[in-house]
Design a protein around this motif. Sequence first.
Motif, PDB file in Angstrom:
ATOM      1  N   PHE A  89      -5.217   6.180 -22.231  1.00  9.15           N
ATOM      2  CA  PHE A  89      -5.325   4.735 -21.982  1.00  9.15           C
ATOM      3  C   PHE A  89      -4.197   4.239 -21.077  1.00  9.15           C
ATOM      4  O   PHE A  89      -4.348   3.266 -20.335  1.00  9.15           O
ATOM      5  N   GLN A  90      -3.024   4.914 -21.161  1.00  8.93           N
ATOM      6  CA  GLN A  90      -1.924   4.547 -20.253  1.00  8.93           C
ATOM      7  C   GLN A  90      -2.347   4.810 -18.815  1.00  8.93           C
ATOM      8  O   GLN A  90      -2.100   4.005 -17.911  1.00  8.93           O
ATOM      9  N   ILE A  91      -2.993   5.968 -18.646  1.00 10.08           N
ATOM     10  CA  ILE A  91      -3.440   6.332 -17.300  1.00 10.08           C
ATOM     11  C   ILE A  91      -4.527   5.357 -16.837  1.00 10.08           C
ATOM     12  O   ILE A  91      -4.501   4.853 -15.705  1.00 10.08           O
ATOM     13  N   ALA A  92      -5.463   5.064 -17.744  1.00  7.42           N
ATOM     14  CA  ALA A  92      -6.551   4.127 -17.403  1.00  7.42           C
ATOM     15  C   ALA A  92      -5.980   2.764 -17.011  1.00  7.42           C
ATOM     16  O   ALA A  92      -6.418   2.144 -16.027  1.00  7.42           O
ATOM     17  N   GLU A  93      -4.984   2.304 -17.761  1.00  6.25           N
ATOM     18  CA  GLU A  93      -4.418   0.971 -17.501  1.00  6.25           C
ATOM     19  C   GLU A  93      -3.746   0.913 -16.131  1.00  6.25           C
ATOM     20  O   GLU A  93      -4.000   0.001 -15.336  1.00  6.25           O
ATOM     21  N   HIS A  94      -2.893   1.906 -15.858  1.00  2.00           N
ATOM     22  CA  HIS A  94      -2.143   1.842 -14.592  1.00  2.00           C
ATOM     23  C   HIS A  94      -3.055   2.091 -13.390  1.00  2.00           C
ATOM     24  O   HIS A  94      -2.897   1.457 -12.352  1.00  2.00           O
ATOM     25  N   TYR A  95      -4.036   2.989 -13.555  1.00  2.00           N
ATOM     26  CA  TYR A  95      -4.977   3.235 -12.458  1.00  2.00           C
ATOM     27  C   TYR A  95      -5.756   1.942 -12.140  1.00  2.00           C
ATOM     28  O   TYR A  95      -5.926   1.571 -10.978  1.00  2.00           O
ATOM     29  N   LEU A 106       0.833  -1.219   0.000  1.00  2.00           N
ATOM     30  CA  LEU A 106       0.000   0.000   0.000  1.00  2.00           C
ATOM     31  C   LEU A 106       0.860   1.258   0.000  1.00  2.00           C
ATOM     32  O   LEU A 106       0.479   2.275  -0.592  1.00  2.00           O
ATOM     33  N   GLN A 107       2.010   1.198   0.647  1.00  2.00           N
ATOM     34  CA  GLN A 107       2.955   2.330   0.611  1.00  2.00           C
ATOM     35  C   GLN A 107       3.343   2.612  -0.852  1.00  2.00           C
ATOM     36  O   GLN A 107       3.308   3.761  -1.309  1.00  2.00           O
ATOM     37  N   CYS A 108       3.680   1.563  -1.580  1.00  2.00           N
ATOM     38  CA  CYS A 108       4.094   1.723  -2.988  1.00  2.00           C
ATOM     39  C   CYS A 108       2.921   2.202  -3.840  1.00  2.00           C
ATOM     40  O   CYS A 108       3.078   3.073  -4.711  1.00  2.00           O
ATOM     41  N   ILE A 109       1.755   1.656  -3.581  1.00  2.00           N
ATOM     42  CA  ILE A 109       0.574   2.047  -4.359  1.00  2.00           C
ATOM     43  C   ILE A 109       0.218   3.508  -4.093  1.00  2.00           C
ATOM     44  O   ILE A 109      -0.145   4.258  -5.010  1.00  2.00           O
ATOM     45  N   GLY A 110       0.348   3.950  -2.842  1.00  2.00           N
ATOM     46  CA  GLY A 110       0.089   5.361  -2.513  1.00  2.00           C
ATOM     47  C   GLY A 110       0.990   6.279  -3.325  1.00  2.00           C
ATOM     48  O   GLY A 110       0.525   7.273  -3.909  1.00  2.00           O
ATOM     49  N   ALA A 111       2.278   5.938  -3.387  1.00  2.00           N
ATOM     50  CA  ALA A 111       3.226   6.763  -4.154  1.00  2.00           C
ATOM     51  C   ALA A 111       2.857   6.768  -5.636  1.00  2.00           C
ATOM     52  O   ALA A 111       2.958   7.800  -6.324  1.00  2.00           O
ATOM     53  N   ALA A 112       2.415   5.632  -6.142  1.00  2.00           N
ATOM     54  CA  ALA A 112       2.068   5.545  -7.570  1.00  2.00           C
ATOM     55  C   ALA A 112       0.768   6.301  -7.863  1.00  2.00           C
ATOM     56  O   ALA A 112       0.666   6.986  -8.897  1.00  2.00           O
ATOM     57  N   LEU A 113      -0.211   6.197  -6.982  1.00  2.00           N
ATOM     58  CA  LEU A 113      -1.472   6.926  -7.218  1.00  2.00           C
ATOM     59  C   LEU A 113      -1.245   8.437  -7.176  1.00  2.00           C
ATOM     60  O   LEU A 113      -1.830   9.188  -7.956  1.00  2.00           O
ATOM     61  N   GLN A 114      -0.366   8.871  -6.266  1.00  5.70           N
ATOM     62  CA  GLN A 114      -0.023  10.297  -6.219  1.00  5.70           C
ATOM     63  C   GLN A 114       0.641  10.715  -7.538  1.00  5.70           C
ATOM     64  O   GLN A 114       0.339  11.779  -8.099  1.00  5.70           O
ATOM     65  N   SER A 115       1.512   9.867  -8.057  1.00  5.23           N
ATOM     66  CA  SER A 115       2.188  10.158  -9.330  1.00  5.23           C
ATOM     67  C   SER A 115       1.173  10.244 -10.467  1.00  5.23           C
ATOM     68  O   SER A 115       1.283  11.106 -11.353  1.00  5.23           O
ATOM     69  N   LEU A 116       0.190   9.358 -10.453  1.00  8.64           N
ATOM     70  CA  LEU A 116      -0.859   9.399 -11.490  1.00  8.64           C
ATOM     71  C   LEU A 116      -1.683  10.677 -11.372  1.00  8.64           C
ATOM     72  O   LEU A 116      -2.017  11.299 -12.385  1.00  8.64           O
ATOM     73  N   ASP A 117      -2.013  11.084 -10.129  1.00  5.46           N
ATOM     74  CA  ASP A 117      -2.773  12.337  -9.934  1.00  5.46           C
ATOM     75  C   ASP A 117      -2.006  13.515 -10.530  1.00  5.46           C
ATOM     76  O   ASP A 117      -2.579  14.351 -11.237  1.00  5.46           O
ATOM     77  N   GLU A 118      -0.709  13.564 -10.212  1.00  4.84           N
ATOM     78  CA  GLU A 118       0.103  14.681 -10.721  1.00  4.84           C
ATOM     79  C   GLU A 118       0.176  14.627 -12.246  1.00  4.84           C
ATOM     80  O   GLU A 118       0.126  15.666 -12.922  1.00  4.84           O
TER      81      GLU A 118
END
Length: 383
Positions: free
Chosen positions: A281-287, A246-258
């Motif tokens: 679609f890149q954003i959709a896929e990773h989200y 979840l720590q890693c996912i939090g960092a990745a979701l923040q990166s996607l938001d930015e």
Amino acid sequence: MDFSFQRDHQAFQEVLQAFAQTELLANYTRWDREATFPRDMWRKLGQLGVTALRVDEAYGGAGADAIMAGIAAEEVARGDFNLAYSVILHSLVGEILNQHASEDIKASYLPSLANGERVFAIAVTEPDAGSDAAAMRTRAERRGDRYILTGEKSGISAAAVADVFLVFAKTDVNAGAKGISAFVVPADTPGVSVKRYEDMGSIPIARGSVVLDHVEIALENRVGAENRGFYEVMNGFDLSRILIALQCIGAALQSLDETMAFVKVRHSFGQPLAKYQGVSFQIAEHYTKLQMVRWHCYRTLWLRDALQPHTMEAAMAKWMGPKTAVEAIHQCILLNGHYGYTKDLPLEQRLRDVIGLEIGDGTAQTQQMIIARELLGKAYKPY
Ligand SMILES: Cc1cc2nc3c(=O)[nH]c(=O)nc-3n(C[C@H](O)[C@H](O)[C@H](O)COP(=O)(O)OP(=O)(O)OC[C@H]3O[C@@H](n4cnc5c(N)ncnc54)[C@H](O)[C@@H]3O)c2cc1C
């Protein structure tokens, strides 16, 4: 079935979201550049209850469930991936001491762990024993009412800044995994020395080696029964594995938001980047991938809170959490074009930081070994 967080979960999440955005995010890259461990911020997180989650209220803790710890790992990591180590290390060590330490040890150590005054680290890995942790060589020899610890621990998060280590050592050198015990070792005990590493990422966390040269500690510093460390105490790693994911996912979701904010305002060929499916679609896929792993993590924390088996699920989370996050952050860097490659944005640092936890607390292959063992049965494990 009910997939919603409870009201107290939501309230804590909102507090942490606000704190992460205002106090942490603005300093995340500075602490990396200056290579400083923000002890004051660790204490502030203590005041918010972040370092106290898995400790009983009787010892100054929050007595929170595992889901609450997951929320903390995710939200703190959105602001500062490295300060989320406060959730991981203190939930892991806090829970272990809370469940297995003597009353004396709990009373002397848990209040300062809970309020963030002292930093606690966990020392399992050794120069010649990582994935195969049971091959550790550090010894704890019993002499009357003392143990003498000798050996070297390597790769330890917060080694150079920790005040207290939970050290795993052999109490029976001929018994493999059945001869390991855990000990509380204050960093200022004579014979303890540390060496800081120059890491690629998570620089403020000051990873390093801990050398134990005839370190004398009292009998009551042993946590749990003698020789049962691997079985009783290591159950804590099922928790830390989910929290790391979840720590890693939090960092990745923040990166996607930015990145989503960027692609809405950045134009190419007369249109915002967000209009192009090559981008959206890149954003959709990773989200999508991140949310799937994220909900697997919360389900696994729910299993832990419900005292149901979850070792395999925790291994799945630990394998997929960092991997999915690394892939998402990598893509975010690319979608930000050349700006993404600069140190002006936090993305390159997040990638460096998150990659470390593809290794720490067990690599992808270690997690796959656990999953295969749980699926196929112990008769087919390779060791
Ligand atoms: C950021 C970070 C934080 C860490 N924090 C801590 C900490 O706080 N406390 C602590 O005790 N340790 C910590 N570690 C150490 C970490 O837990 C170990 O590095 C990890 O368990 C792997 O051990 P190793 O490095 O010795 O690699 P090895 O065990 O030597 O493995 C090397 C490679 O071989 C693969 N491999 C090994 N055996 C097999 C097999 N049977 N089948 C297939 N592949 C295999 C591994 O997956 C890996 O890719 C941390 C490490 C990092 C990078």
